[in-house]
Scaffold this motif. Structure first.
Motif, PDB file in Angstrom:
ATOM      1  N   GLY A 109       0.833  -1.209   0.000  1.00  0.00           N
ATOM      2  CA  GLY A 109       0.000   0.000   0.000  1.00  0.00           C
ATOM      3  C   GLY A 109       0.856   1.243   0.000  1.00  0.00           C
ATOM      4  N   GLY A 110       0.511   2.213  -0.830  1.00  0.00           N
ATOM      5  CA  GLY A 110       1.282   3.448  -0.919  1.00  0.00           C
ATOM      6  C   GLY A 110       0.860   4.481   0.097  1.00  0.00           C
ATOM      7  N   LEU A 111       1.850   5.358   0.433  1.00  0.00           N
ATOM      8  CA  LEU A 111       1.547   6.425   1.371  1.00  0.00           C
ATOM      9  C   LEU A 111       2.405   7.636   1.053  1.00  0.00           C
ATOM     10  CD1 LEU A 111       3.281   6.041   4.809  1.00  0.00           C
ATOM     11  CD2 LEU A 111       3.953   4.686   2.805  1.00  0.00           C
ATOM     12  N   GLU A 112       1.915   8.766   1.481  1.00  0.00           N
ATOM     13  CA  GLU A 112       2.654  10.034   1.336  1.00  0.00           C
ATOM     14  C   GLU A 112       2.412  10.829   2.608  1.00  0.00           C
ATOM     15  OE1 GLU A 112       2.698  14.111  -1.329  1.00  0.00           O
ATOM     16  OE2 GLU A 112       1.423  12.435  -1.922  1.00  0.00           O
ATOM     17  N   VAL A 113       3.516  11.429   3.129  1.00  0.00           N
ATOM     18  CA  VAL A 113       3.433  12.246   4.332  1.00  0.00           C
ATOM     19  C   VAL A 113       4.123  13.574   4.032  1.00  0.00           C
ATOM     20  CG1 VAL A 113       3.864  12.410   6.801  1.00  0.00           C
ATOM     21  CG2 VAL A 113       3.540  10.166   5.742  1.00  0.00           C
ATOM     22  N   ASP A 114       3.396  14.662   4.193  1.00  0.00           N
ATOM     23  CA  ASP A 114       3.940  16.012   3.981  1.00  0.00           C
ATOM     24  C   ASP A 114       4.268  16.595   5.351  1.00  0.00           C
ATOM     25  OD1 ASP A 114       4.465  18.645   3.408  1.00  0.00           O
ATOM     26  OD2 ASP A 114       3.009  18.698   1.761  1.00  0.00           O
ATOM     27  N   PHE A 115       5.562  16.995   5.532  1.00  0.00           N
ATOM     28  CA  PHE A 115       6.041  17.474   6.829  1.00  0.00           C
ATOM     29  C   PHE A 115       6.136  19.005   6.900  1.00  0.00           C
ATOM     30  CE2 PHE A 115       8.301  13.368   6.111  1.00  0.00           C
ATOM     31  CZ  PHE A 115       7.565  12.618   7.021  1.00  0.00           C
ATOM     32  N   ARG A 116       5.754  19.713   5.818  1.00  0.00           N
ATOM     33  CA  ARG A 116       5.920  21.176   5.816  1.00  0.00           C
ATOM     34  C   ARG A 116       4.964  21.843   6.795  1.00  0.00           C
ATOM     35  NH1 ARG A 116       6.112  21.487  -0.682  1.00  0.00           N
ATOM     36  NH2 ARG A 116       4.576  19.852  -0.291  1.00  0.00           N
ATOM     37  N   GLU A 117       3.837  21.248   7.005  1.00  0.00           N
ATOM     38  CA  GLU A 117       2.870  21.795   7.964  1.00  0.00           C
ATOM     39  C   GLU A 117       2.432  20.692   8.932  1.00  0.00           C
ATOM     40  OE1 GLU A 117      -0.310  23.566   5.876  1.00  0.00           O
ATOM     41  OE2 GLU A 117       0.934  25.073   4.870  1.00  0.00           O
ATOM     42  N   GLY A 118       3.382  20.200   9.690  1.00  0.00           N
ATOM     43  CA  GLY A 118       3.063  19.110  10.628  1.00  0.00           C
ATOM     44  C   GLY A 118       3.163  17.757   9.937  1.00  0.00           C
ATOM     45  N   PHE A 119       2.177  16.899  10.182  1.00  0.00           N
ATOM     46  CA  PHE A 119       2.121  15.579   9.548  1.00  0.00           C
ATOM     47  C   PHE A 119       0.823  15.515   8.755  1.00  0.00           C
ATOM     48  CE2 PHE A 119       4.801  14.955  13.232  1.00  0.00           C
ATOM     49  CZ  PHE A 119       5.823  14.124  12.765  1.00  0.00           C
ATOM     50  N   LYS A 120       0.954  15.630   7.435  1.00  0.00           N
ATOM     51  CA  LYS A 120      -0.218  15.574   6.579  1.00  0.00           C
ATOM     52  C   LYS A 120      -0.144  14.309   5.748  1.00  0.00           C
ATOM     53  CE  LYS A 120      -2.968  18.375   3.404  1.00  0.00           C
ATOM     54  NZ  LYS A 120      -3.042  19.664   2.641  1.00  0.00           N
ATOM     55  N   ASN A 121      -1.046  13.358   6.025  1.00  0.00           N
ATOM     56  CA  ASN A 121      -0.958  12.013   5.451  1.00  0.00           C
ATOM     57  C   ASN A 121      -1.935  11.854   4.294  1.00  0.00           C
ATOM     58  OD1 ASN A 121       0.883  10.989   7.457  1.00  0.00           O
ATOM     59  ND2 ASN A 121      -0.832  11.045   8.899  1.00  0.00           N
ATOM     60  N   ARG A 122      -1.480  10.992   3.373  1.00  0.00           N
ATOM     61  CA  ARG A 122      -2.374  10.538   2.304  1.00  0.00           C
ATOM     62  C   ARG A 122      -2.094   9.051   2.085  1.00  0.00           C
ATOM     63  NH1 ARG A 122      -2.790  10.164  -3.317  1.00  0.00           N
ATOM     64  NH2 ARG A 122      -0.612  10.739  -3.613  1.00  0.00           N
ATOM     65  N   ARG A 123      -3.182   8.224   2.214  1.00  0.00           N
ATOM     66  CA  ARG A 123      -3.016   6.769   2.125  1.00  0.00           C
ATOM     67  C   ARG A 123      -3.735   6.245   0.882  1.00  0.00           C
ATOM     68  NH1 ARG A 123       0.628   7.408   6.159  1.00  0.00           N
ATOM     69  NH2 ARG A 123      -0.299   7.583   8.242  1.00  0.00           N
ATOM     70  N   SER A 124      -3.129   5.253   0.240  1.00  0.00           N
ATOM     71  CA  SER A 124      -3.761   4.635  -0.933  1.00  0.00           C
ATOM     72  C   SER A 124      -4.809   3.631  -0.470  1.00  0.00           C
ATOM     73  CB  SER A 124      -2.718   3.926  -1.785  1.00  0.00           C
ATOM     74  OG  SER A 124      -2.257   2.766  -1.103  1.00  0.00           O
ATOM     75  N   PRO A 125      -5.755   3.265  -1.368  1.00  0.00           N
ATOM     76  CA  PRO A 125      -6.758   2.245  -0.983  1.00  0.00           C
ATOM     77  C   PRO A 125      -6.121   0.932  -0.520  1.00  0.00           C
ATOM     78  CG  PRO A 125      -7.429   3.371  -2.981  1.00  0.00           C
ATOM     79  CD  PRO A 125      -6.026   3.844  -2.696  1.00  0.00           C
ATOM     80  N   GLU A 126      -4.994   0.540  -1.141  1.00  0.00           N
ATOM     81  CA  GLU A 126      -4.332  -0.693  -0.747  1.00  0.00           C
ATOM     82  C   GLU A 126      -3.766  -0.587   0.666  1.00  0.00           C
ATOM     83  OE1 GLU A 126      -5.057  -0.491  -4.804  1.00  0.00           O
ATOM     84  OE2 GLU A 126      -3.746   0.881  -3.643  1.00  0.00           O
ATOM     85  N   TYR A 127      -3.243   0.619   1.001  1.00  0.00           N
ATOM     86  CA  TYR A 127      -2.759   0.873   2.355  1.00  0.00           C
ATOM     87  C   TYR A 127      -3.901   0.691   3.349  1.00  0.00           C
ATOM     88  CZ  TYR A 127      -0.773   3.443   6.330  1.00  0.00           C
ATOM     89  OH  TYR A 127      -0.323   3.807   7.576  1.00  0.00           O
ATOM     90  N   LEU A 128      -5.074   1.312   2.989  1.00  0.00           N
ATOM     91  CA  LEU A 128      -6.218   1.214   3.892  1.00  0.00           C
ATOM     92  C   LEU A 128      -6.651  -0.234   4.083  1.00  0.00           C
ATOM     93  CD1 LEU A 128      -8.306   4.237   2.547  1.00  0.00           C
ATOM     94  CD2 LEU A 128      -6.799   4.188   4.541  1.00  0.00           C
ATOM     95  N   MET A 129      -6.576  -1.039   3.008  1.00  0.00           N
ATOM     96  CA  MET A 129      -6.971  -2.451   3.105  1.00  0.00           C
ATOM     97  C   MET A 129      -6.003  -3.213   4.011  1.00  0.00           C
ATOM     98  SD  MET A 129      -7.259  -5.261   0.046  1.00  0.00           S
ATOM     99  CE  MET A 129      -5.484  -5.247  -0.165  1.00  0.00           C
ATOM    100  N   ILE A 130      -4.691  -2.985   3.847  1.00  0.00           N
ATOM    101  CA  ILE A 130      -3.691  -3.678   4.671  1.00  0.00           C
ATOM    102  C   ILE A 130      -3.883  -3.346   6.147  1.00  0.00           C
ATOM    103  CG2 ILE A 130      -1.226  -3.820   5.205  1.00  0.00           C
ATOM    104  CD1 ILE A 130      -0.720  -3.393   2.199  1.00  0.00           C
ATOM    105  N   HIS A 131      -4.164  -2.036   6.442  1.00  0.00           N
ATOM    106  CA  HIS A 131      -4.274  -1.585   7.824  1.00  0.00           C
ATOM    107  C   HIS A 131      -5.669  -1.777   8.396  1.00  0.00           C
ATOM    108  CE1 HIS A 131      -0.376   0.478   8.753  1.00  0.00           C
ATOM    109  NE2 HIS A 131      -0.238   0.303   7.431  1.00  0.00           N
TER     110      HIS A 131
END
Length: 824
Positions: free
Chosen positions: A58-80
């Motif tokens: 599952g893919g993920l992206e975390v933006d640290f410029r303004e704290g922790f801003k997460n974006r999770r792929s559907p596969e990530y959501l299924m795994i978790h």
């Protein structure tokens, strides 16, 4: 196929209609291409998502410029195990999902990676899925993008569900751990080598043999501790064995950690990977030092075997000679039999006992040899004893044998003979001739009796004089003619009562004094104690008060009555001497439960009768309490006692499966208590009690043959029987009685015979009558007789002299009634 129109072609067309058409077509082509590209992109994204689902990525992206801003792929959501709306979950939600045992370490590792300088970030930790509560292993692979200052601004990566791989890894780890535990528990060295001959594993026994740490042990060169004599052939065989790719064995000497040379036998097996590729060897070594030493000793033994055989043969012959000399001079009867019971050896003492030689008995079954065939029933007894020995049990018994040298008493034993493996190979019968010892014991018992009888003589004579005085005075008065009838009857009753008392006194004295083997029988203890009390009253003197206390009725036991009376008389004599002729003697009888602990023996349970003899004398000094039952121990003056009285009482109690206790306070008297096993009241006692009160009955004309050699007694008996209504015929001896019966066996209904007569005695006569005329009853009479005492087992009716009319009538009627019942 339609030609492709470009935008330039449409604009250069000078015809307005044509140009517009061409432009329209161009725009349609652009839109179509865009749609085709979009569909292709969707298909590629769908294929990628499918691949990610299959690979549990599952893919993920975390933006640290303004704290922790997460974006999770559907596969990530299924795994978790997250719903679609959790695609933008917070940092805290991710932290809370991490397994508590891994949470702190995983968060710290994540923050350390952000604070560092590396672009790569990897991690492994467990999560608990909210959807089903299941624990899953997550492997993270990501890249960290940093600005010009090195600060992390963005993380892009993938979460991979590694649960299956981690389970396989854990299973492999557990398998390796089990292998190590099993290997370390083995008492022999075990190792695993790779193709380069380096060891990847060695167990604890391997490490202990070298005495090195584990890391040094697996890298150790074995050639350093290999015996120089074994090194060349071991290296050669090792190279050949490894090249063969087959199991091979080596034997050599190695020096262990303590510097000792040990023989080891190593066995090596090739190892293969799952594809069948050879990857090394696994080996195990066994310590064969003891076997090698035995092999060396055996080789040395074989070199001197003949010499050893000669020496051993001589030693065995010498031992056999010594053993034969010991057995030949032994006073015991000794032998040896095989598993069939056949005699292999008998010593000289045993052969002399049957006046035979070895040739007469060797090879015969033990029970069929002259030692046992001359005694009725003894062959079967010995055969049964031999069968018991074959089951591994030793046998001991006493027996009386009729041998050519005479009748002898033996303590016989037989035990199994075992080989070194514990198997029974035969038996050793042994017998000790105890005839003289038995005679000595009997003489000792008789001497104890005679000592007591000597004490009794004066008292008994005094009692008899009193009884005779009554009889003499009564007969003098009966001669007076003017005597009133009522006084006459009273004097007659006095004579009858006095005769009865004299009869009982005589019976007690004779029963006490007679010489015969011990004969245990059931008797009423209370009745016997009362009889003994009457016997000892004149013995202890008039200044000693005798009290008999029968606390429980029907106190029956089984013992030898004569020995019981002897024990009580000995205790009474001791009490008399302790009281110096004045005091109180109490004899008490009661039932008790068990025997207390006595003389270091533990207490015993069960039903017992306790007979206590208490006195008010001087008591026993504490230092003498433990010695009073020893034979010949006495505190009396020389000539005042033999020291056998208490030892007889002790021996009697023990022989009767009971015991004797003593309590005493010096200066305040002593109490001796004999404990005897309690038994049930026999039916014969109840029947006898019922018959005692029956009056005399008439003879009804039955014919009685009286056999009596004494004319006065014979005439009195004849007149008495005739007065009872019997038809009587009298003869003076047994031969005359047999002659009458020989002429007509139906001439009489009963034979009434004295025991002691010239020639054939009454017991012998009764035996002949029983054999020749089985249905004819015989009644015997006697005052006392050794012959009668030794033959009471023959079962004849007996009436003791003097007898009353009632007792004579009862015995004769019983004998005739039994005859009539048998005839029916």
């Amino acid at each position: 196929m339609r030609s492709r129109i470009t935008t330039a072609d449409a604009l250069n067309d000078r015809s307005p209609d044509t140009a517009a058409e061409r432009l329209r077509q161009h725009l349609e082509d652009i839109a179509r291409e865009r749609d085709d590209a979009y569909r292709a992109l969707q298909e590629r994204e769908a294929e990628l998502a499918r691949i990610q689902r299959i690979g549990k990525v599952g893919g993920l992206e975390v933006d640290f410029r303004e704290g922790f801003k997460n974006r999770r792929s559907p596969e990530y959501l299924m795994i978790h195990g997250l719903p679609p709306e959790a695609a933008d979950e917070t940092h805290e939600e991710w932290v809370n999902r991490i397994h508590p045992d891994d949470r702190d370490a995983a968060v710290k590792h994540f923050l350390d990676a952000l604070a560092g300088t590396s672009e790569d970030y990897t991690a492994e930790y467990r999560i608990i899925r909210p959807s089903d509560g299941e624990t899953r292993w997550i492997r993270v692979v990501a890249k960290i993008e940093r600005d010009s200052n090195g600060r992390a601004i963005r993380l892009v990566g993938a979460h991979i569900d590694a649960t299956d791989q981690m389970l396989v890894r854990e299973t492999l780890r557990e398998s390796e751990e089990r292998f190590r535990l099993i290997a370390d528990s083995a008492p022999v060295p075990i190792w695993v080598t790779k193709l380069d001959r380096t060891r990847s594993f060695a167990n604890q026994a391997y490490v202990d043999f070298l005495g090195l740490p584990y890391d040094q042990a697996i890298a150790f060169d074995w050639r350093k501790v290999l015996h120089p004599d074994d090194l060349p052939h071991v290296l050669q065989q090792s190279v050949q064995g490894e090249a063969s790719l087959k199991p091979f064995v080596l034997e050599a000497r190695y020096k262990n950690a303590s510097g000792e040379w040990r023989w080891l036998r190593s066995e090596s097996q090739p190892r293969w990977d799952p594809t069948g590729k050879h990857i090394g060897f696994i080996g195990v070594a066994h310590d064969i030092t003891a076997a090698k030493q035995a092999e060396i000793e055996l080789r040395q033994l074989n070199e001197t075997l003949e010499e050893r055989i000669v020496e051993r043969t001589a030693e065995l012959e010498s031992n056999e000679s010594r053993l034969r000399a010991i057995l030949g001079t032994s006073n015991q009867y000794q032998g040896l039999v095989d598993l069939k019971g056949e005699l292999l050896y008998a010593n000289k003492t045993a052969l002399d006992g049957i006046k035979a030689s070895s040739a007469d008995v060797i090879g015969k079954p033990l029970w069929q040899t002259p030692w046992f065939t001359g005694t009725h029933g003894m062959s079967a007894t010995v055969r049964e004893a031999f069968d018991t020995v074959l089951r591994g049990e030793a046998v001991r018994m006493e027996m009386r044998l009729r041998l050519p040298i005479g009748e002898r008493d033996f303590e016989f034993s037989m035990r199994p003979v075992l080989d070194r493996h514990g198997n029974i190979t035969g038996a050793v019968p042994e017998a000790v001739d105890v005839t003289e010892r038995r005679r000595g014991e009997e003489a000792l018992r008789q001497s104890q009796k005679m000592e007591a009888i000597g004490q009794l003589t004066g008292g008994v004579a005094h009692d008899f004089n009193n009884l005779l005085t009554i009889i003499r005075s009564a007969t003098d008065f009966l001669r007076r003619r003017e005597l009133p009838e009522e006084r006459r009857r009273r004097y007659v009753d006095a004579i009858s009562d006095t005769v009865e008392r004299a009869s009982k006194l005589t019976a007690q004295l004779l029963a006490f004094a007679r010489r015969q083997p011990l004969k245990p029988q059931i008797f009423d203890v209370g009745s016997q104690v009362e009889g003994v009390a009457q016997l000892v009253r004149p013995l202890v003197g008039g200044r000693i008060e005798i009290s008999v206390e029968i606390n429980d009725a029907d106190c029956f036991t089984v013992a030898d009555i004569a020995q019981f009376e002897t024990a009580l008389i000995n205790l009474a004599i001791n009490a008399r001497d302790a009281m110096n002729g004045e005091g109180r003697l109490t004899i008490a009888v009661r039932k008790v439960q068990g025997i207390p602990s006595l003389r270091a023996h533990s207490a015993r349970g069960g039903d017992y009768v306790a007979i206590s003899v208490s006195d008010t004398g001087s008591g026993i000094a504490p230092e003498n309490i433990d010695a009073i039952f020893e034979p010949f121990f006495t505190t009396k003056e020389v000539g005042k006692g033999t020291g056998l009285g208490l030892s007889q009482a002790f021996g009697f109690a023990k022989q009767s499966e009971g015991d004797i206790a003593v309590t005493s306070t010096h200066g305040q008297g002593a109490t001796f208590t004999i404990y005897l096993p309690q038994v049930q009241c026999p039916a014969a006692e109840k029947q006898a009690a019922a018959l005692t009160s029956e009056a005399a009955t008439t003879g009804r004309g039955y014919r009685v043959l009286v056999v009596e050699d004494n004319d006065d007694v014979g005439q009195f008996s004849t007149e008495l029987l005739e007065d009872l209504g019997y038809i009587v015929r009298r003869v003076a001896n047994a031969n005359a009685a047999l002659a009458i019966l020989g002429e007509n066996e139906f001439a009489v209904d009963l034979v009434f015979s004295d025991v002691i007569m010239p020639g054939m005695n009454g017991v012998e006569l009764a035996g002949i009558i029983r054999e020749r005329y089985p249905g004819l009853p015989v009644v015997l009479t006697s005052g006392y007789s050794n012959v009668l005492a030794e033959n009471t087992h023959r079962g004849f009716e007996l009436i003791q002299k003097p007898y009353s009319v009632e007792s004579l009538s009862r015995i004769l009627r019983k004998a005739i009634t039994e005859k009539l019942s048998a005839a029916r």
